[in-house]
Design an enzyme around this catalytic site. Structure first.
Site, PDB file in Angstrom:
ATOM      1  N   HIS A 125      -5.091  16.250   4.987  1.00  0.00           N
ATOM      2  CA  HIS A 125      -3.850  16.151   4.205  1.00  0.00           C
ATOM      3  C   HIS A 125      -4.014  16.753   2.814  1.00  0.00           C
ATOM      4  O   HIS A 125      -3.294  16.405   1.888  1.00  0.00           O
ATOM      5  CB  HIS A 125      -3.375  14.695   4.133  1.00  0.00           C
ATOM      6  CG  HIS A 125      -2.885  14.191   5.458  1.00  0.00           C
ATOM      7  ND1 HIS A 125      -2.771  12.867   5.775  1.00  0.00           N
ATOM      8  CD2 HIS A 125      -2.465  14.862   6.564  1.00  0.00           C
ATOM      9  CE1 HIS A 125      -2.323  12.742   7.022  1.00  0.00           C
ATOM     10  NE2 HIS A 125      -2.138  13.930   7.513  1.00  0.00           N
ATOM     11  N   CYS A 133       1.848  25.602  -8.854  1.00  0.00           N
ATOM     12  CA  CYS A 133       3.211  25.624  -9.389  1.00  0.00           C
ATOM     13  C   CYS A 133       4.167  25.953  -8.246  1.00  0.00           C
ATOM     14  O   CYS A 133       3.967  26.931  -7.515  1.00  0.00           O
ATOM     15  CB  CYS A 133       3.313  26.681 -10.485  1.00  0.00           C
ATOM     16  SG  CYS A 133       5.022  26.947 -10.996  1.00  0.00           S
ATOM     17  N   CYS A 157       4.239  24.077 -15.324  1.00  0.00           N
ATOM     18  CA  CYS A 157       3.549  25.352 -15.529  1.00  0.00           C
ATOM     19  C   CYS A 157       4.140  26.037 -16.776  1.00  0.00           C
ATOM     20  O   CYS A 157       5.203  25.650 -17.275  1.00  0.00           O
ATOM     21  CB  CYS A 157       3.825  26.180 -14.290  1.00  0.00           C
ATOM     22  SG  CYS A 157       3.138  27.802 -14.243  1.00  0.00           S
TER      23      CYS A 157
HETATM   24  P1  CNA Z   1      -1.992   3.469   6.552  1.00  0.00           P
HETATM   25  O1  CNA Z   1      -0.873   3.768   7.479  1.00  0.00           O
HETATM   26  O2  CNA Z   1      -1.698   2.876   5.224  1.00  0.00           O
HETATM   27  O3  CNA Z   1      -2.991   2.492   7.365  1.00  0.00           O
HETATM   28  C1  CNA Z   1      -4.137   1.970   6.774  1.00  0.00           C
HETATM   29  C2  CNA Z   1      -4.776   1.012   7.762  1.00  0.00           C
HETATM   30  O4  CNA Z   1      -6.002   0.569   7.189  1.00  0.00           O
HETATM   31  C3  CNA Z   1      -3.917  -0.239   8.041  1.00  0.00           C
HETATM   32  O5  CNA Z   1      -3.682  -0.307   9.425  1.00  0.00           O
HETATM   33  C4  CNA Z   1      -4.791  -1.408   7.561  1.00  0.00           C
HETATM   34  O6  CNA Z   1      -4.819  -2.444   8.515  1.00  0.00           O
HETATM   35  C5  CNA Z   1      -6.168  -0.803   7.479  1.00  0.00           C
HETATM   36  N1  CNA Z   1      -6.996  -1.372   6.401  1.00  0.00           N
HETATM   37  C6  CNA Z   1      -6.678  -1.547   5.095  1.00  0.00           C
HETATM   38  N2  CNA Z   1      -7.733  -2.028   4.414  1.00  0.00           N
HETATM   39  C7  CNA Z   1      -8.736  -2.203   5.315  1.00  0.00           C
HETATM   40  C8  CNA Z   1     -10.061  -2.683   5.228  1.00  0.00           C
HETATM   41  N3  CNA Z   1     -10.587  -3.101   4.067  1.00  0.00           N
HETATM   42  N4  CNA Z   1     -10.803  -2.724   6.347  1.00  0.00           N
HETATM   43  C9  CNA Z   1     -10.301  -2.309   7.557  1.00  0.00           C
HETATM   44  N5  CNA Z   1      -9.042  -1.833   7.692  1.00  0.00           N
HETATM   45  C10 CNA Z   1      -8.272  -1.771   6.579  1.00  0.00           C
HETATM   46  O7  CNA Z   1      -2.872   4.741   6.272  1.00  0.00           O
HETATM   47  P2  CNA Z   1      -3.290   5.923   7.229  1.00  0.00           P
HETATM   48  O8  CNA Z   1      -4.481   6.507   6.586  1.00  0.00           O
HETATM   49  O9  CNA Z   1      -3.329   5.556   8.644  1.00  0.00           O
HETATM   50  O10 CNA Z   1      -2.040   6.887   7.068  1.00  0.00           O
HETATM   51  C11 CNA Z   1      -2.244   8.130   6.774  1.00  0.00           C
HETATM   52  C12 CNA Z   1      -1.735   8.471   5.376  1.00  0.00           C
HETATM   53  C13 CNA Z   1      -2.134   7.492   4.304  1.00  0.00           C
HETATM   54  C14 CNA Z   1      -2.380   9.719   4.973  1.00  0.00           C
HETATM   55  O11 CNA Z   1      -1.396  10.671   4.768  1.00  0.00           O
HETATM   56  C15 CNA Z   1      -3.118   9.463   3.649  1.00  0.00           C
HETATM   57  O12 CNA Z   1      -3.052  10.581   2.814  1.00  0.00           O
HETATM   58  C16 CNA Z   1      -2.415   8.336   3.068  1.00  0.00           C
HETATM   59  N6  CNA Z   1      -3.079   7.541   2.018  1.00  0.00           N
HETATM   60  C17 CNA Z   1      -4.239   7.919   1.461  1.00  0.00           C
HETATM   61  C18 CNA Z   1      -4.827   7.135   0.483  1.00  0.00           C
HETATM   62  C19 CNA Z   1      -6.144   7.575  -0.107  1.00  0.00           C
HETATM   63  O13 CNA Z   1      -6.366   8.769  -0.277  1.00  0.00           O
HETATM   64  N7  CNA Z   1      -7.021   6.630  -0.404  1.00  0.00           N
HETATM   65  C20 CNA Z   1      -4.232   5.956   0.064  1.00  0.00           C
HETATM   66  C21 CNA Z   1      -2.997   5.594   0.656  1.00  0.00           C
HETATM   67  C22 CNA Z   1      -2.442   6.407   1.627  1.00  0.00           C
END
Ligand code: CNA
Length: 254
Positions: A125, A133, A157
């Site tokens: 992603h 820009c 920009c």
């Molecule tokens: P999501 O849909 O938010 O799912 C996250 C999953 O992680 C959930 O099902 C939770 O149950 C699980 N979860 C949360 N904390 C824990 C933990 N400590 N231990 C185990 N499981 C846990 O996020 P996805 O990644 O599935 O969705 C994809 C999106 C989220 C992407 O486009 C990312 O770019 C985007 N995102 C990224 C970030 C980051 O870069 N840190 C933060 C938030 C969202």
């Protein structure tokens, strides 16, 4: 996780030499970065504050061009905390060092896998490392716009165009490198899905296709609608899972 599952998974990892991993926001929550869809996730917070048509709107290009504030607020909160890699990020870097990893695909934009020392990372992603820009296409290092973002501004920009970090918004293409591995997946002997709700395509599709032919482990705090498509589902905190498996693997090195 019971003793049997722990030993079984540690054995599968010890024997594996071509592990493919998909990580999601759940791997970074213990670093203080909120996930999207979890309870108290970013969607809920931003939706309430900005009265958005839908929480996903913060990642829609047309909405961003009209109202970039919610997106930049999310970026600001992510950067202000100067998050450090979690134990799970470090575990994956260690697996790579042991020669066990074939590919790590992350949906995350927080760069914590690189900070932990992982090298074979495909950021499907995109990344916050660079920005562009939207009017003239000029490219920026994030460091060049960081101060403006942290001060609460919207970076522009010299041409007055809006600057957007190079992360993939809904409706935009993923990096070409991702489609290459999607069409022709690496020869994996174990698939690890960590901290992802498997809701976002095409990343989830890539992983679930691979799960059809490869032993797979999904570690997530909450169940997902796709649990039945995976060999082992472990619903627990990721850092605890990685710590348990790491200890188990070090007890009996391969
Ligand atoms: P999501 O849909 O938010 O799912 C996250 C999953 O992680 C959930 O099902 C939770 O149950 C699980 N979860 C949360 N904390 C824990 C933990 N400590 N231990 C185990 N499981 C846990 O996020 P996805 O990644 O599935 O969705 C994809 C999106 C989220 C992407 O486009 C990312 O770019 C985007 N995102 C990224 C970030 C980051 O870069 N840190 C933060 C938030 C969202």
């Amino acid at each position: 996780m019971d003793e049997f599952t722990r030993e079984r998974i540690a054995r599968a990892m010890r024997q594996a030499t071509r592990i493919v991993v998909l990580t999601g926001a759940g791997i970074s929550t213990s670093a203080g970065i909120k996930d999207f869809r979890g309870k108290d996730g970013m969607y809920e917070i931003v939706r309430k504050r900005y009265n958005l048509p839908s929480p996903e709107a913060i990642f829609e290009i047309n909405f961003f061009m009209r109202q970039p504030e919610p997106f930049y607020e999310m970026v600001r909160s992510m950067f202000a905390m100067e998050a450090e890699p979690t134990l799970s990020h470090r575990f994956l870097a260690w697996l790579e060092e042991q020669g066990k990893m074939s590919l790590l695909v992350t949906q995350n934009i927080d760069m914590l896998h690189h900070k932990a020392g992982s090298k074979a990372v495909l950021e499907c992603h995109g990344t916050l490392r660079t920005a562009s820009c939207l009017t003239c296409g000029r490219s920026f290092e994030f460091a060049e716009i960081r101060a403006a973002v942290l001060a609460g501004g919207i970076p522009r920009c010299e041409c007055q165009g809006l600057i957007k970090p190079d992360i993939v918004f809904f409706g935009e293409s993923l990096p070409a490198e991702f489609y290459t591995v999607h069409l022709s997946p690496p020869d994996a002997d174990l698939l690890l899905l960590m901290g992802t709700s498997l809701n976002v395509q095409p990343a989830a599709g890539f992983a679930l296709n691979l799960a059809a032919t490869t032993e797979s482990i999904l570690v997530n705090r909450d169940p997902t609608p796709y649990d039945a498509m995976v060999t082992h589902v472990v619903n627990m905190d990721l850092d605890r899972f990685c710590q348990d498996i790491w200890e188990e693997m070090e007890k009996t090195p391969s």
